[in-house]
Design a protein around this motif. Sequence first.
Motif: not given
Length: 360
Positions: A326-352
């Motif tokens: 339970v005390t690690l729940l804030p960190f688990s939320l951080f990991v779950s959101y960052l996994l999506r954001v970083l994956t999305l950023a990596k897949r869309t690095l280039a424009i054009g």
Amino acid sequence: MSGSTGAGPRGDDAGNGPETESDTDTADTMRERAGENRVKLWLLLRANRLVVAGVLTVAVFVAFVAVAAVISPSLAEKLGSSDPIETLFASMITAIVTGATLVVTIGQLVLTQENGPLGDQRERMDDTLAVRDDVAELIGEPAPTDPAAFLDALLAAAAGRARALRESVRERTDEDDSDRPGLQGDVDEFAAGVVGNADAARSRLDGSAFGSFDVVFAALDFNYGRKLGGIERIADEHGEALTDGERDQLDALREALSLFGPGREHVKTLYFQWALIDLSRLILYAAVPALVVAGAMVTVVDAGTFSGSTLGVDHVTLVVGGAFAVTLLPFSLFVSYLLRVLTLAKRTLAIGPLVLRDSE
């Protein structure tokens, strides 16, 4: 959905039979471009972030209990000779407070991008309205205000112009001109890819609401960069065989695709800000019960608080493992959101029309 007017019927050209997603290059979808396992990609992007955080929390609990149950001496025996609970949860209190403060700082940085002097805000507004004017001219009607409808209108315009180019080339093909048959084959294949891919992406956009990941994920499945490269190839290889009208149509299709690129990036950027603000709020919500649990473990629980065992596992081990998760729940939320954001950023690095190995 609004914004689709004037693009022609979806996936069905008059007299040419229906076009389905199977007619398109499978590399148009992000899953195929990424080369990732379907389950892994679902976990990184599609899965509900709260569910992912919950799974991580349960995994921590199970792993903690499993390790504590097999090591010797047991956790209950260690509590009799020392106080590992106080050491563990006192450290967790410090980590939770520090992490929550960091999250608030991140939220402030995100919001800072929305603040600025009047001149900067006016410039942002002018740039936004200029792009909307370009989109309105492209689609022949006012640009939609809903993000999903906005992207849908651009996809509809691209599909409509690809159809127009294909029909123009078909009508003017002359068997006496050795260049024209090769041009028709290339344009037919290219237009089918544009139309099929656009229709598939539009079907995913239909009914999607901004704030969820659906709008961004649907937009990722339209591989506009590769199609811009295809336009350049056709112009280079068949430049002499193209008529002035066909060059204009090719340029018009290029314009539609080039507007989709920054449009998608803008929607993606807005989603990043939206997701980081949601993440900051959720972590602050989770930090309060996490602090309460950590404080209770430090002040209340000792070797005699939870006696007995179930299936060979000491009750105190279950309680400490649950409190730790339970005390690690804030960190688990951080990991779950960052996994999506970083994956999305990596897949869309280039424009054009630039293809990166890691994103394609």
